[in-house]
Every structure is written in C-alpha cells, then in structure tokens.
Design a protein around this motif. Structure first.
Motif, PDB file in Angstrom:
ATOM      1  N   VAL A 234       0.796  -1.078   0.053  1.00 27.35           N
ATOM      2  CA  VAL A 234      -0.030   0.027  -0.067  1.00 27.35           C
ATOM      3  C   VAL A 234       0.937   1.208  -0.111  1.00 27.35           C
ATOM      4  N   ASP A 235       1.905   1.067   0.513  1.00 24.96           N
ATOM      5  CA  ASP A 235       2.825   2.453   0.669  1.00 24.96           C
ATOM      6  C   ASP A 235       3.905   2.543  -0.547  1.00 24.96           C
ATOM      7  N   PHE A 236       3.730   1.535  -1.576  1.00 22.87           N
ATOM      8  CA  PHE A 236       4.709   1.368  -2.652  1.00 22.87           C
ATOM      9  C   PHE A 236       4.556   2.708  -3.516  1.00 22.87           C
ATOM     10  N   ASP A 237       5.526   3.436  -3.783  1.00 19.96           N
ATOM     11  CA  ASP A 237       5.567   4.637  -4.673  1.00 19.96           C
ATOM     12  C   ASP A 237       5.574   4.248  -6.093  1.00 19.96           C
ATOM     13  N   HIS A 238       4.152   4.342  -6.452  1.00 19.68           N
ATOM     14  CA  HIS A 238       3.960   3.864  -8.045  1.00 19.68           C
ATOM     15  C   HIS A 238       4.899   4.697  -9.014  1.00 19.68           C
ATOM     16  N   VAL A 239       4.476   5.867  -9.151  1.00 18.44           N
ATOM     17  CA  VAL A 239       5.148   6.749 -10.136  1.00 18.44           C
ATOM     18  C   VAL A 239       6.481   7.058  -9.930  1.00 18.44           C
ATOM     19  N   GLY A 240       7.060   7.202  -8.661  1.00 18.38           N
ATOM     20  CA  GLY A 240       8.431   7.485  -8.432  1.00 18.38           C
ATOM     21  C   GLY A 240       9.298   6.286  -8.640  1.00 18.38           C
ATOM     22  N   CYS A 241       8.865   5.037  -8.376  1.00 25.88           N
ATOM     23  CA  CYS A 241       9.516   3.849  -8.717  1.00 25.88           C
ATOM     24  C   CYS A 241       9.421   3.734 -10.113  1.00 25.88           C
ATOM     25  N   SER A 242       8.581   3.867 -11.045  1.00 27.45           N
ATOM     26  CA  SER A 242       8.398   3.779 -12.454  1.00 27.45           C
ATOM     27  C   SER A 242       9.425   4.685 -13.065  1.00 27.45           C
ATOM     28  N   ASN A 243       9.443   6.018 -12.609  1.00 31.83           N
ATOM     29  CA  ASN A 243      10.195   6.921 -13.172  1.00 31.83           C
ATOM     30  C   ASN A 243      11.723   6.695 -12.837  1.00 31.83           C
ATOM     31  N   SER A 244      12.073   6.198 -11.800  1.00 32.38           N
ATOM     32  CA  SER A 244      13.310   5.568 -11.312  1.00 32.38           C
ATOM     33  C   SER A 244      13.857   4.556 -12.299  1.00 32.38           C
ATOM     34  N   VAL A 245      13.188   3.603 -12.814  1.00 35.48           N
ATOM     35  CA  VAL A 245      13.453   2.466 -13.749  1.00 35.48           C
ATOM     36  C   VAL A 245      13.800   3.394 -15.112  1.00 35.48           C
ATOM     37  N   PHE A 246      12.803   4.271 -15.380  1.00 34.50           N
ATOM     38  CA  PHE A 246      12.986   4.985 -16.625  1.00 34.50           C
ATOM     39  C   PHE A 246      14.546   5.645 -16.805  1.00 34.50           C
ATOM     40  N   THR A 247      14.721   6.502 -15.633  1.00 32.61           N
ATOM     41  CA  THR A 247      16.039   7.153 -15.320  1.00 32.61           C
ATOM     42  C   THR A 247      17.165   6.347 -15.441  1.00 32.61           C
ATOM     43  N   PHE A 248      17.085   5.274 -14.866  1.00 35.27           N
ATOM     44  CA  PHE A 248      18.072   3.965 -14.940  1.00 35.27           C
ATOM     45  C   PHE A 248      18.281   3.662 -16.341  1.00 35.27           C
ATOM     46  N   VAL A 249      17.620   3.149 -16.863  1.00 37.87           N
ATOM     47  CA  VAL A 249      17.514   2.583 -18.368  1.00 37.87           C
ATOM     48  C   VAL A 249      18.419   3.888 -19.339  1.00 37.87           C
ATOM     49  N   ASN A 250      17.686   4.828 -19.094  1.00 36.71           N
ATOM     50  CA  ASN A 250      18.169   5.890 -20.053  1.00 36.71           C
ATOM     51  C   ASN A 250      19.655   6.684 -19.637  1.00 36.71           C
ATOM     52  N   LYS A 251      20.018   6.257 -18.359  1.00 35.14           N
ATOM     53  CA  LYS A 251      21.322   6.745 -17.720  1.00 35.14           C
ATOM     54  C   LYS A 251      22.266   5.625 -18.334  1.00 35.14           C
ATOM     55  N   ILE A 252      21.986   4.582 -18.462  1.00 33.19           N
ATOM     56  CA  ILE A 252      22.880   3.512 -18.859  1.00 33.19           C
ATOM     57  C   ILE A 252      23.036   3.444 -20.508  1.00 33.19           C
ATOM     58  N   ALA A 253      21.677   3.620 -20.878  1.00 29.96           N
ATOM     59  CA  ALA A 253      21.664   3.731 -22.611  1.00 29.96           C
ATOM     60  C   ALA A 253      20.825   4.794 -22.975  1.00 29.96           C
ATOM     61  N   PRO A 254      21.726   5.964 -23.210  1.00 24.45           N
ATOM     62  CA  PRO A 254      20.814   7.217 -23.314  1.00 24.45           C
ATOM     63  C   PRO A 254      19.913   6.960 -24.775  1.00 24.45           C
ATOM     64  N   GLY A 255      18.616   7.552 -24.604  1.00 23.01           N
ATOM     65  CA  GLY A 255      17.599   7.439 -25.746  1.00 23.01           C
ATOM     66  C   GLY A 255      17.165   6.028 -25.794  1.00 23.01           C
ATOM     67  N   TYR A 256      17.132   4.902 -24.887  1.00 20.38           N
ATOM     68  CA  TYR A 256      16.763   3.578 -25.004  1.00 20.38           C
ATOM     69  C   TYR A 256      15.341   3.669 -24.905  1.00 20.38           C
ATOM     70  N   PHE A 257      14.803   4.358 -23.900  1.00 24.83           N
ATOM     71  CA  PHE A 257      13.314   4.693 -23.793  1.00 24.83           C
ATOM     72  C   PHE A 257      12.898   6.069 -24.380  1.00 24.83           C
ATOM     73  N   VAL A 258      12.003   5.904 -25.178  1.00 25.63           N
ATOM     74  CA  VAL A 258      11.386   7.111 -26.140  1.00 25.63           C
ATOM     75  C   VAL A 258      10.276   7.527 -25.735  1.00 25.63           C
ATOM     76  N   GLU A 259       9.922   8.555 -25.142  1.00 24.83           N
ATOM     77  CA  GLU A 259       8.556   9.034 -24.584  1.00 24.83           C
ATOM     78  C   GLU A 259       7.572   9.625 -25.820  1.00 24.83           C
ATOM     79  N   LYS A 260       6.409   9.068 -26.015  1.00 22.44           N
ATOM     80  CA  LYS A 260       5.471   9.454 -26.826  1.00 22.44           C
ATOM     81  C   LYS A 260       5.405  10.910 -26.782  1.00 22.44           C
ATOM     82  N   GLY A 261       5.321  11.855 -28.113  1.00 19.36           N
ATOM     83  CA  GLY A 261       5.282  13.245 -27.833  1.00 19.36           C
ATOM     84  C   GLY A 261       6.693  13.852 -27.701  1.00 19.36           C
ATOM     85  N   ASN A 262       7.536  13.110 -27.451  1.00 18.35           N
ATOM     86  CA  ASN A 262       9.124  13.763 -27.109  1.00 18.35           C
ATOM     87  C   ASN A 262       9.897  13.781 -28.308  1.00 18.35           C
TER      88      ASN A 262
END
Length: 271
Positions: A234-262
C-alpha cells in the motif's frame, strides 16, 4: 491523464545500425494491392528458405526504417509462417508495468478512503484488486531492470566478476551486483552515486518483488501472516519507482526509452 510515462514500443534491432557488409539484398513487396493472405504466406516461405540458404537476415521495412524480423511457426498452426519485426521485450515490460500500476491507483484510493464508511467487503474487494494490479506492475518493473541489464552484457565479453566469466555466467549474478559493479565495469556508471534516490527506489522495489514471489509467512501475535507485506504494498511509490526505472535505463543507454510526444520524428518512424 496518466501520471506515468508513455513510451514507444520499439523493434529490438534496427537493421541499418548493424554495420554489416551486405553482399546481396532480395526484396519482396507484401503491400501490393489485392495480394491474398495465402500469397503472403507463400512469399514468406520462399523468403525464409532463401535466408536460411544464404545464412542471411530477414528484415521488414516499417515506418521508414528496416528492422530485423522474428520468424517462426506456432505449434497451433504449423502451416502459418509468423514473421514480423522483433519487438523489444524490455519496452513491453515497462509499458505493461505502467498500465498495471496506473490501473491499481483507484483501488488504493478505495482502500484508503473513509468517506461513506465502506464495508469490510468493499475494503476487502478493493485490496484484492489493488494487490493484483500492483504486484503485476512491480514484477514487470523488475523484469524491465533485469532484462535490460542482461542486454547490456556483450556476447563476447571476457569480463569476470565474483568468479563468473562470460555473458552466460554474468547473467546469473545477483541483481545488486549487476546494478553497481557490472554497470561500473561495462559502462563506467555508478548509478548509486549519480542517482542515489532512484537507486534506492529500484532496490526497494526489487526486494518487494522478491517477497511477493517467495511469499514467506510471518505469523504475528495477532495471527496475521502478511500484514507487513500488505503495508509495504500500500505504501509503494508507483510513479516514483516507475520513473526511477526510466531514469536508470536511459542513464545506462541514452535514448533507449522514447516517450511519446518527445521525439516526433522517431515516433513517426516507428509507428
């Protein structure tokens, strides 16, 4: 509007970035007017035989690019040749994780809501739905991290960590070792030092996933068994954790995840 990042699900391998010395290219047009499904199957069979004979690669032109195909026959219909650009499972995991986590939030609101004095049955039902969606999201975020890390290990690596040498053995390293030591040696990036908050969110999420999977019992004095696990969920930080995964992936491999609209050009190319 979703609070979560919406990414483009991309094909895994862009043929034009492989840097191959191409000796010969054979092309088949499957977009001709009035072409029948059977004709498409016949062409795919011919193409597959040509590729196998030449030891080549089958690729498909899609949205202005060329992407390496996955090709197989399913056991349910061995006459049908399934062939399409191979999608990147990591993108699918992350997209699906966000879908589940987004869907879970209204159920958590119901669990936490005191307005109207909801019944025990209503609370119970809301938590069951919340548990279902959140545990799926947590598991898929963990798969995103672990699968991505394994992708970063070169097939021909001679790197050795903790007595494990070569890609096949390095893939079995503990996730914590991959997050820090492996990425430091492969990418010269220590995510713990550069992004400490996001690092802790990821490690806490992985610990939660492990406890959800193994589901070890802890009987308290009040005879509850999973009370602490439910609280963490119940205390899990849904958005914060999801964004942390996004940040990690693109830190290791820049441009790996591409957001729609960006990235309108890249989205147009892939869609």
């Amino acid at each position: 509007m979703s609070k979560f990042k919406i990414i483009v699900v991309r094909p895994l391998t862009d043929f034009d970035t492989l840097g191959l010395q191409v000796a010969n290219i054979k092309e088949w047009d499957l977009t001709k007017k009035n072409i029948t499904p059977q004709q498409i199957q016949d062409i795919l069979q011919i193409a597959a035989r040509e590729v196998e004979k030449a030891g080549g690669i089958m690729a498909t032109s899609m949205g202005g690019g060329r992407f390496v195909n996955t090709s197989f026959k399913a056991s349910a219909n061995k006459r049908m040749f399934i062939n399409f650009p191979e999608p990147n499972p990591i993108c699918i995991y992350y997209k699906s994780a966000n879908d589940h986590l987004d869907k879970s939030l209204p159920f958590r609101d119901q669990v936490l809501n005191m307005d109207g004095f909801p019944s025990a049955q209503q609370k119970f039902d809301a938590f069951v739905d919340y548990f279902q969606e959140t545990s799926e999201g947590v598991t898929l975020l963990s798969k995103t991290i672990e699968g991505f890390l394994n992708q970063q290990i070169p097939d021909d690596t001679e790197l050795e960590i903790d007595g494990k040498k070569g890609k096949a053995r390095l893939e079995w390293l503990p996730i914590g070792t991959k997050l820090r030591e492996l990425m430091i040696q492969l990418k010269d990036i220590d995510f713990y030092k550069t992004n400490q908050i996001e690092y802790y969110k990821i490690t806490e999420m992985i610990a939660l996933r492990d406890d959800l999977v193994h589901l070890k019992t802890t009987v308290k004095s009040n005879f509850t068994v999973y009370q602490e696990l439910f609280k963490r969920l119940v205390d899990f930080d849904h958005v914060g954790c999801s964004n942390s995964v996004f940040t990690f992936v693109n830190k290791i491999a820049p441009g790996y995840f591409v957001e729609k609209g960006n990235d309108a050009h890249q989205i147009a190319k892939l869609e």
